[in-house]
Scaffold this motif. Structure first.
Motif, PDB file in Angstrom:
ATOM      1  N   SER A 114       0.873  -1.185   0.000  1.00 34.52           N
ATOM      2  CA  SER A 114       0.000   0.000   0.000  1.00 34.52           C
ATOM      3  C   SER A 114       0.907   1.230   0.000  1.00 34.52           C
ATOM      4  O   SER A 114       2.093   1.128   0.328  1.00 34.52           O
ATOM      5  N   TYR A 128      -3.198  -7.703   4.533  1.00 31.38           N
ATOM      6  CA  TYR A 128      -4.470  -7.005   4.673  1.00 31.38           C
ATOM      7  C   TYR A 128      -5.137  -7.418   5.982  1.00 31.38           C
ATOM      8  O   TYR A 128      -5.126  -8.594   6.352  1.00 31.38           O
ATOM      9  N   THR A 132     -10.580  -6.848   4.520  1.00 32.82           N
ATOM     10  CA  THR A 132     -10.444  -5.482   4.021  1.00 32.82           C
ATOM     11  C   THR A 132      -9.262  -5.383   3.051  1.00 32.82           C
ATOM     12  O   THR A 132      -8.520  -6.340   2.862  1.00 32.82           O
ATOM     13  N   HIS A 133      -9.093  -4.187   2.491  1.00 39.44           N
ATOM     14  CA  HIS A 133      -7.875  -3.901   1.744  1.00 39.44           C
ATOM     15  C   HIS A 133      -7.002  -2.924   2.528  1.00 39.44           C
ATOM     16  O   HIS A 133      -6.215  -2.176   1.968  1.00 39.44           O
ATOM     17  N   THR A 134      -7.173  -2.940   3.830  1.00 41.87           N
ATOM     18  CA  THR A 134      -6.352  -2.080   4.681  1.00 41.87           C
ATOM     19  C   THR A 134      -5.098  -2.847   5.077  1.00 41.87           C
ATOM     20  O   THR A 134      -5.178  -3.914   5.685  1.00 41.87           O
ATOM     21  N   ASP A 171     -11.851   1.503  -5.302  1.00 41.77           N
ATOM     22  CA  ASP A 171     -12.924   0.756  -4.665  1.00 41.77           C
ATOM     23  C   ASP A 171     -13.842   0.160  -5.736  1.00 41.77           C
ATOM     24  O   ASP A 171     -14.207   0.845  -6.683  1.00 41.77           O
TER      25      ASP A 171
END
Ligand SMILES: C[S@@+](CC[C@H](N)C(=O)[O-])C[C@H]1O[C@@H](n2cnc3c(N)ncnc32)[C@H](O)[C@@H]1O
Length: 466
Positions: A114, A128, A132-134, A171
């Motif tokens: 990221s 992640y 999520t994609h956090t 997104d």
């Protein structure tokens, strides 16, 4: 018959492990995830005192999705496995053991990327957060080999200077806007980094890049490699070109070897080597997997097999991880292996050259498992070894296993050694074998907690028939 190894007392195994640990362990297996947030590794059980030793000291445990079990005693999969064997094969004593150290065992990691900042280049690596994609950076992950952690840190630093940006996928909800047109496409360079570390080689670094071809990786990739070169002068370095908008980490057709050795090696149990590169399957915990192989090698000595192992066919054989070890130990002097991934053939052949000369009579075919049987690989063989992907055996293979003794494409096979990395697939296959007409009897069922901290168990099942 007699079932050796540890009893079901995983608690004992864990405290043994805890004693060996200098600091403690954590997680990570989630690096195997193909999609963000889905967890993958394995675990065991323990008392609350061992919990402290196993997981709680990892600085990332509370945020990282890699290890999902704070207390391995809560592992559901081991309970499921034990109940399955107790219910389905009541005559068999299912055991499981944690054969490896609980820290630093992971020799392969796939780290997502990221942006380090909104405004400047530079990439951070991690996993992640669940679902999520956090991204959660895990620079001090306790289950990674130290070489994985330090390579990840070096790469992160180098991306800043090299001007490398992180792949960013808009997104999904923005992909198609109200007018029905596609939204903005993904941007950035680096998608994933795969790191492989074996004890005797420098780490293999693989960069999954959001580019169609090598040219369009420039100049950023070359700058990155130049910056990494003083730290990793002899490393094997690979590029994986992946512009897919799906969640697949690796594009199987996108590999480019950039520099360093084409193969890295992992030692066979007694001399000789296995050969790997990023194009082929590699166990995430090689040391732990070697314990399963040792167990297979010693099966005959423990009276578990009723029949001798002489002529072996192995399906789903990879680079020959199990097979070449068996050949090198003289367990079989007549071996044929196969695997659907054609990249394994060369690895196997290179490994074969390193086994003891008197045992070099072994063959390998690049074939799907079912096709291998159609082509007669199983004929005249007394032992079948399978180590299929998580979903288990393909239908055609299961059908042949269920064929009657003396008939069909596996009619001569009397020993079946099943190594499983997916419990659901294994349970389904064993139910099928139990109901089938092959006359198989389960002689041994052992779980191996190769990925402590997550819901995964590797299982060795040995079946025989008269
Ligand atoms: C779990 S890995 C085991 C490999 C090897 N035993 C090892 O430990 O490295 C499963 C292997 O099955 C192979 N495979 C997947 N689908 C297959 C199929 N339909 N037929 C034959 N091999 C297959 C993969 O290429 C992979 O090498």
């Amino acid at each position: 018959f007699n079932v050796p190894v540890a009893s079901f007392e995983i608690r004992k195994a864990i405290s043994r492990t805890a004693l060996k640990m200098e600091t403690d362990d954590a997680s990570d297996a989630n690096l195997e995830k193909e999609t963000p947030g889905s967890s993958s590794s394995s675990s065991s059980s323990s008392s609350s005192s061992s919990t402290h030793n196993l997981l709680s000291d990892c600085p990332h445990f509370s945020t990282c999705s890699g290890c999902t079990l704070a207390d391995p005693a809560t592992s559901k999969i081991l309970q499921t496995s034990r109940s399955f064997f107790e219910r389905t094969f009541p005559d068999v004593t299912y055991t499981h053991t944690q054969p490896t150290l609980s820290k630093s065992w992971r020799n392969q990691a796939k780290l997502a990327t990221s942006p380090l900042s909104k405004f400047k280049p530079g990439v951070q690596l991690g996993l992640y957060a669940s679902g999520t994609h956090t991204l959660v950076p895990i620079p001090d992950c306790s289950v990674h080999s130290p070489e994985i952690n330090s390579a990840a840190t070096s790469i992160q630093k180098a991306t800043i200077k090299a001007g490398v940006t992180s792949y960013v996928k808009p997104d999904q909800s923005n992909r198609v806007n109200k007018s029905g047109k596609n939204g903005p496409p993904p941007t950035g360079h680096l998608r994933y980094v795969q790191l492989n570390t074996f004890p005797s080689s420098p780490p293999t670094l693989s960069f999954v890049w959001n580019s169609e071809n090598y040219k369009s990786t420039q100049p950023h990739l070359s700058r990155l490699l130049k910056l990494l070169s003083p730290t990793y002068p002899n490393s094997s370095i690979w590029l994986n070109l992946n512009t897919s908008t799906r969640n697949n980490i690796i594009n199987n057709d996108g590999w480019v070897h950039l520099k360093g050795p084409f193969y890295t090696t992992y030692p066979l149990l007694s001399g000789g080597n296995l050969y790997y590169n990023p194009k082929v399957f590699c166990q995430g915990n090689m040391e732990g997997f070697m314990e399963i192989i040792s167990r297979i090698i010693n099966l005959s000595n423990h009276g578990i097999l009723k029949n001798r192992i002489e002529k072996v066919v192995e399906l789903y054989a990879g680079v020959g991880c199990i097979g070449l070890n068996l050949v090198n130990e003289g367990v079989t002097g007549d071996y044929v292996g196969s695997d659907v991934n054609p990249e394994n053939l060369e690895c196997f052949m290179k490994g074969r050259k390193t086994v003891k000369k008197e045992y070099q009579r072994c063959e390998y075919k690049s074939l799907d498992a079912g096709v291998s049987l159609d082509k007669g690989l199983g004929r005249g063989r007394d032992t079948l070894i399978v180590d299929p992907p998580r979903m288990g055996l393909e239908e055609g293979v299961l059908r042949e296993i269920n064929g009657r003794r003396g008939e069909g494409k596996l009619g001569d096979v009397r020993n079946l050694i099943y190594v499983s990395c997916g419990l659901d697939g294994l349970m389904r296959d064993l139910e099928g074998i139990k109901k089938g007409g092959g006359g198989w009897e389960v002689r041994l069922a052992e779980g191996y907690v190769l990925f402590p901290g997550s819901e995964h168990v590797e299982t060795l099942v040995v079946l025989t028939r008269d």
